[in-house]
Design a protein around this motif. Structure first.
Motif, PDB file in Angstrom:
ATOM      1  N   SER A   4      28.326 -36.424  49.578  1.00  0.00           N
ATOM      2  CA  SER A   4      28.912 -37.714  49.944  1.00  0.00           C
ATOM      3  C   SER A   4      29.306 -38.544  48.724  1.00  0.00           C
ATOM      4  N   GLY A   5      28.896 -38.126  47.533  1.00  0.00           N
ATOM      5  CA  GLY A   5      29.279 -38.818  46.312  1.00  0.00           C
ATOM      6  C   GLY A   5      28.368 -39.992  45.995  1.00  0.00           C
ATOM      7  N   GLY A   6      28.635 -40.642  44.880  1.00  0.00           N
ATOM      8  CA  GLY A   6      27.879 -41.817  44.481  1.00  0.00           C
ATOM      9  C   GLY A   6      26.717 -41.552  43.548  1.00  0.00           C
ATOM     10  N   THR A   7      26.370 -40.287  43.316  1.00  0.00           N
ATOM     11  CA  THR A   7      25.274 -39.973  42.402  1.00  0.00           C
ATOM     12  C   THR A   7      25.726 -40.186  40.963  1.00  0.00           C
TER      13      THR A   7
ATOM     14  N   GLY B 198      25.488 -37.539  57.718  1.00  0.00           N
ATOM     15  CA  GLY B 198      25.883 -38.926  57.899  1.00  0.00           C
ATOM     16  C   GLY B 198      25.303 -39.504  59.166  1.00  0.00           C
ATOM     17  N   ALA B 199      26.001 -39.329  60.268  1.00  0.00           N
ATOM     18  CA  ALA B 199      25.600 -39.945  61.526  1.00  0.00           C
ATOM     19  C   ALA B 199      25.545 -38.902  62.631  1.00  0.00           C
ATOM     20  N   ALA B 200      24.757 -39.206  63.652  1.00  0.00           N
ATOM     21  CA  ALA B 200      24.701 -38.395  64.873  1.00  0.00           C
ATOM     22  C   ALA B 200      25.117 -39.293  66.025  1.00  0.00           C
ATOM     23  N   VAL B 201      26.063 -38.812  66.825  1.00  0.00           N
ATOM     24  CA  VAL B 201      26.581 -39.603  67.949  1.00  0.00           C
ATOM     25  C   VAL B 201      26.562 -38.728  69.193  1.00  0.00           C
TER      26      VAL B 201
ATOM     27  N   VAL C 285      27.319 -34.348  64.816  1.00  0.00           N
ATOM     28  CA  VAL C 285      26.716 -34.744  63.553  1.00  0.00           C
ATOM     29  C   VAL C 285      27.817 -34.712  62.497  1.00  0.00           C
ATOM     30  N   SER C 286      27.986 -35.811  61.779  1.00  0.00           N
ATOM     31  CA  SER C 286      29.016 -35.870  60.738  1.00  0.00           C
ATOM     32  C   SER C 286      28.363 -35.967  59.370  1.00  0.00           C
TER      33      SER C 286
ATOM     34  N   THR D  14      26.193 -21.795  60.053  1.00  0.00           N
ATOM     35  CA  THR D  14      25.427 -22.234  61.207  1.00  0.00           C
ATOM     36  C   THR D  14      24.388 -23.237  60.729  1.00  0.00           C
ATOM     37  N   TYR D  15      24.299 -24.361  61.412  1.00  0.00           N
ATOM     38  CA  TYR D  15      23.335 -25.393  61.045  1.00  0.00           C
ATOM     39  C   TYR D  15      22.396 -25.619  62.227  1.00  0.00           C
TER      40      TYR D  15
END
Length: 147
Positions: A23-26, A105-108, A122-123, A132-133
């Motif tokens: 996701s970046g930002g590190t 990220g998020a689960a909807v 899940v994003s 496979t997750y």
């Protein structure tokens, strides 16, 4: 009189941390010697194989022994990325690497029915299209269930 010319030898020793979220930002730190704020410093990340991708980012000279850079969003599948340090466009070190990890990220939706069967999206970043997750779900006080 004689003229004495000093030449600084640039060396790169390590990169920390050695893993980062897709996701970046590190913020990564490159430790070494001879970094010069008068020159342009960049990091080039490159992964290979079926998950190949590249990113080039500017680095900041904090001191003659330290560069920092903020890793961008990795738009490819999670991978081990080789890191090349460039000074004024010339590669000076290539023996570094960073593991780019999936970041969830998020689960909807965030709630489902007690009897199951709900579809949850899940994003995140760094997912491979052919992988496979497994997701683990639990309610407070209840044992987790894998799906």
């Amino acid at each position: 009189g004689a003229t004495v010319e000093f030449k600084f030898v640039l060396s790169v020793e390590s990169l920390t941390p050695t893993s980062a979220a897709a996701s970046g930002g590190t913020v990564v730190s490159v430790h070494g010697a001879g970094f010069n704020a008068q020159k342009s410093h960049t990091l080039r990340l490159a992964s290979s194989g079926k998950n190949n991708g590249t990113a080039t980012i500017s680095a900041t000279v904090v001191s003659p022994s330290l560069l920092t850079a903020v890793l961008p969003l990795w738009q490819y599948a999670a991978a081990e990325a080789q890191v090349t340090v460039l000074v004024d466009g010339t590669a000076v070190a290539t023996a570094l690497s960073v593991s780019i990890l999936e970041s969830w990220g998020a689960a909807v939706p965030t709630e489902g029915t007690a009897y199951g069967g709900d579809t949850i999206t899940v994003s995140g970043f760094g997912f491979a299209g052919d992988a496979t997750y497994l997701c683990s779900f639990s309610a407070p006080g209840a044992p987790s269930q894998q799906s």
